[in-house]
Write an enzyme that holds these catalytic residues in place. Sequence first.
Site, PDB file in Angstrom:
ATOM      1  N   PRO A  43       0.817  -1.222   0.000  1.00 28.42           N
ATOM      2  CA  PRO A  43       0.000   0.000   0.000  1.00 28.42           C
ATOM      3  C   PRO A  43       0.843   1.261   0.000  1.00 28.42           C
ATOM      4  O   PRO A  43       0.333   2.355  -0.265  1.00 28.42           O
ATOM      5  CB  PRO A  43      -0.794  -0.124   1.309  1.00 28.42           C
ATOM      6  CG  PRO A  43       0.091  -0.937   2.193  1.00 28.42           C
ATOM      7  CD  PRO A  43       0.781  -1.919   1.293  1.00 28.42           C
ATOM      8  N   TRP A  44       2.128   1.102   0.295  1.00 27.26           N
ATOM      9  CA  TRP A  44       3.038   2.248   0.345  1.00 27.26           C
ATOM     10  C   TRP A  44       4.334   1.872  -0.364  1.00 27.26           C
ATOM     11  O   TRP A  44       4.830   0.742  -0.224  1.00 27.26           O
ATOM     12  CB  TRP A  44       3.318   2.628   1.798  1.00 27.26           C
ATOM     13  CG  TRP A  44       4.376   3.681   1.967  1.00 27.26           C
ATOM     14  CD1 TRP A  44       4.199   5.026   1.873  1.00 27.26           C
ATOM     15  CD2 TRP A  44       5.760   3.478   2.229  1.00 27.26           C
ATOM     16  NE1 TRP A  44       5.389   5.678   2.063  1.00 27.26           N
ATOM     17  CE2 TRP A  44       6.374   4.743   2.296  1.00 27.26           C
ATOM     18  CE3 TRP A  44       6.551   2.343   2.430  1.00 27.26           C
ATOM     19  CZ2 TRP A  44       7.738   4.904   2.533  1.00 27.26           C
ATOM     20  CZ3 TRP A  44       7.899   2.498   2.664  1.00 27.26           C
ATOM     21  CH2 TRP A  44       8.485   3.779   2.723  1.00 27.26           C
ATOM     22  N   ASP A 250      49.087 -40.329   3.760  1.00 22.94           N
ATOM     23  CA  ASP A 250      49.525 -41.138   4.894  1.00 22.94           C
ATOM     24  C   ASP A 250      48.725 -40.823   6.150  1.00 22.94           C
ATOM     25  O   ASP A 250      47.825 -39.977   6.148  1.00 22.94           O
ATOM     26  CB  ASP A 250      51.038 -40.991   5.128  1.00 22.94           C
ATOM     27  CG  ASP A 250      51.443 -39.570   5.492  1.00 22.94           C
ATOM     28  OD1 ASP A 250      50.656 -38.872   6.161  1.00 22.94           O
ATOM     29  OD2 ASP A 250      52.559 -39.154   5.110  1.00 22.94           O
ATOM     30  N   LYS A 272      51.124 -45.475   7.738  1.00 21.79           N
ATOM     31  CA  LYS A 272      51.900 -46.369   8.579  1.00 21.79           C
ATOM     32  C   LYS A 272      51.662 -45.987  10.034  1.00 21.79           C
ATOM     33  O   LYS A 272      51.847 -44.839  10.411  1.00 21.79           O
ATOM     34  CB  LYS A 272      53.398 -46.259   8.263  1.00 21.79           C
ATOM     35  CG  LYS A 272      53.769 -46.657   6.835  1.00 21.79           C
ATOM     36  CD  LYS A 272      55.260 -46.466   6.622  1.00 21.79           C
ATOM     37  CE  LYS A 272      55.681 -46.929   5.235  1.00 21.79           C
ATOM     38  NZ  LYS A 272      55.095 -46.101   4.183  1.00 21.79           N
ATOM     39  N   GLY A 303      52.275 -35.841   5.671  1.00 21.67           N
ATOM     40  CA  GLY A 303      52.300 -34.968   6.824  1.00 21.67           C
ATOM     41  C   GLY A 303      53.652 -34.301   6.940  1.00 21.67           C
ATOM     42  O   GLY A 303      54.689 -34.907   6.654  1.00 21.67           O
ATOM     43  N   ASP A 305      56.834 -32.261   5.987  1.00 20.01           N
ATOM     44  CA  ASP A 305      57.579 -31.944   4.768  1.00 20.01           C
ATOM     45  C   ASP A 305      58.056 -33.245   4.130  1.00 20.01           C
ATOM     46  O   ASP A 305      58.529 -34.144   4.829  1.00 20.01           O
ATOM     47  CB  ASP A 305      58.784 -31.055   5.112  1.00 20.01           C
ATOM     48  CG  ASP A 305      59.577 -30.681   3.882  1.00 20.01           C
ATOM     49  OD1 ASP A 305      59.325 -29.595   3.326  1.00 20.01           O
ATOM     50  OD2 ASP A 305      60.446 -31.469   3.462  1.00 20.01           O
ATOM     51  N   THR A 333      57.411 -28.540   8.463  1.00 17.25           N
ATOM     52  CA  THR A 333      57.720 -29.803   9.117  1.00 17.25           C
ATOM     53  C   THR A 333      57.133 -29.844  10.522  1.00 17.25           C
ATOM     54  O   THR A 333      56.908 -28.809  11.166  1.00 17.25           O
ATOM     55  CB  THR A 333      59.232 -30.041   9.158  1.00 17.25           C
ATOM     56  OG1 THR A 333      59.480 -31.369   9.639  1.00 17.25           O
ATOM     57  CG2 THR A 333      59.929 -29.036  10.052  1.00 17.25           C
ATOM     58  N   MET A 385      58.892 -39.588  15.764  1.00 15.17           N
ATOM     59  CA  MET A 385      58.533 -41.011  15.940  1.00 15.17           C
ATOM     60  C   MET A 385      59.277 -41.641  17.118  1.00 15.17           C
ATOM     61  O   MET A 385      59.743 -42.771  17.039  1.00 15.17           O
ATOM     62  CB  MET A 385      58.843 -41.795  14.649  1.00 15.17           C
ATOM     63  CG  MET A 385      58.123 -41.263  13.426  1.00 15.17           C
ATOM     64  SD  MET A 385      58.757 -41.912  11.868  1.00 15.17           S
ATOM     65  CE  MET A 385      60.343 -41.055  11.750  1.00 15.17           C
ATOM     66  N   ALA A 414      50.271 -31.982  17.104  1.00 16.92           N
ATOM     67  CA  ALA A 414      50.673 -30.577  17.039  1.00 16.92           C
ATOM     68  C   ALA A 414      49.838 -29.789  16.048  1.00 16.92           C
ATOM     69  O   ALA A 414      49.524 -30.264  14.956  1.00 16.92           O
ATOM     70  CB  ALA A 414      52.152 -30.485  16.664  1.00 16.92           C
TER      71      ALA A 414
END
Length: 464
Positions: A43-44, A250, A272, A303, A305, A333, A385, A414
């Site tokens: 209406p407006w 991996d 592994k 994972g 480097d 790394t 490791m 990490a």
Amino acid sequence: MKYFPVFIDAQHINCLIVGAGEVAARKLELILKTPAKITVVSPWVSDTVAQLINEHNITLHHREFMDDDLKGQNLVFIATDKNDVNQHVHDLGHSQGILVNVVDNTPLCKFITPSIVDRSPIIIAMSSGGVAPVLLRYIRQKLESVLPSKISLLGRFSERFRDKVKSALGSVTDRRYFWEDVLDGDIGENVLQGNEEKAEQQLEESLEAYKAGNKPSGQVYLVGAGPGDPDLLTFRALRLMQKADVVVYDRLVSKDILELVRRDAEKIYVGKAKSNHTIPQNEINALLAKLALEGNRVVRLKGGDPFIFGRGGEEIETLIEQGVDFQVVPGITAASGAASYAGIPLTHRDHAQSVTFTTGHLRDNSIDLNWKALAQTHHTLVFYMGLTGLSIICRELIAHGLDGSTPIALVENATRSSQKVVTGTLDTIVDMPQTQDIKPPTLIIVGSVVQLHEQLNWFTPSEV
């Protein structure tokens, strides 16, 4: 996904906008970018909407909404300041199976309008499900700044030759390779620079070469995926992950990083775990060569480097023997990632002037290392490791000259949301209760720099 993203063919859409204020104007401006047939009922009418109606082919019903206004409509935007009207139109439209959007009222939206980056025919649409509009605008601004303004030229160029390429190259893989070469190379660059005539000639020549079988051969990319946080991937790593036909990955590659791989790429797990080598290394080497010789773009995703305890050198030797092209993409790394996210600088003028990365991998229940050379003061040691051999590492370092009070840290997962850090000394770390809960993948950091952990620790993991 609560909202499923789709693109609707607007050539055959009837769109009703209930309301004609400034909020409705925003939706009207958006829909006017499409060929949809638009009706406004209110209406407006605000000055902005009135101007848009005068400039475009829009039907206006200058009155209150009537139930019959929904007849024949496919899409409805409700933008009035009357809650009862909004609710009524929503309920009526929903009962008739019409897509309804009540502006700025997400619970009453059967669809939501995304934030749009418009480089027609290239359209990028994003949504936060209505929960974070400011964040969405921030992301859009970022995309607007990095996308070439002329990328629309590439879209139109691709559209012109799409059918011709499809008829010339029957294989989906061949067509994808062809278009990637076009867009990444000189042809795409010439299009962006406005040299379309030259680009067309180059495309014709390239297409003939592809038809004759003169197409790029397979290749292997050894890509470092970093320590786990996907934000630590390099731009090049991400780009190659998006182009790969096959990804060989991996155990240390996080789920979040795998989510960034091209959706239809084949993924082969060759991980592994401790005392459980699912696929021997020589078979992995042969697999990479075989996949590339079959014409695939292969990403060997590692994972950390590829060249730091990643056996990248061994894999490359096999590729060279088989005559397979390859590239190496470095990654952050694990030692660097673990130290940074644990607040342990690997070198520091007051603590350590050198750092050594070494393996703690057990062979025949022993770790064959030059312990005398490793057991030095003012020096940082990082063992990869080494969790299984933690007691041996501590024993041998003490036996070869390090004091039992030398600080040591264990960093599990990490850079990830599940990161854990346990600190102690060479004398105490093995028997600490917290150590019993640490699981691989874990790095071991030895040296007085570990003392800085409490002071410099900035990362707050949040297990999800």
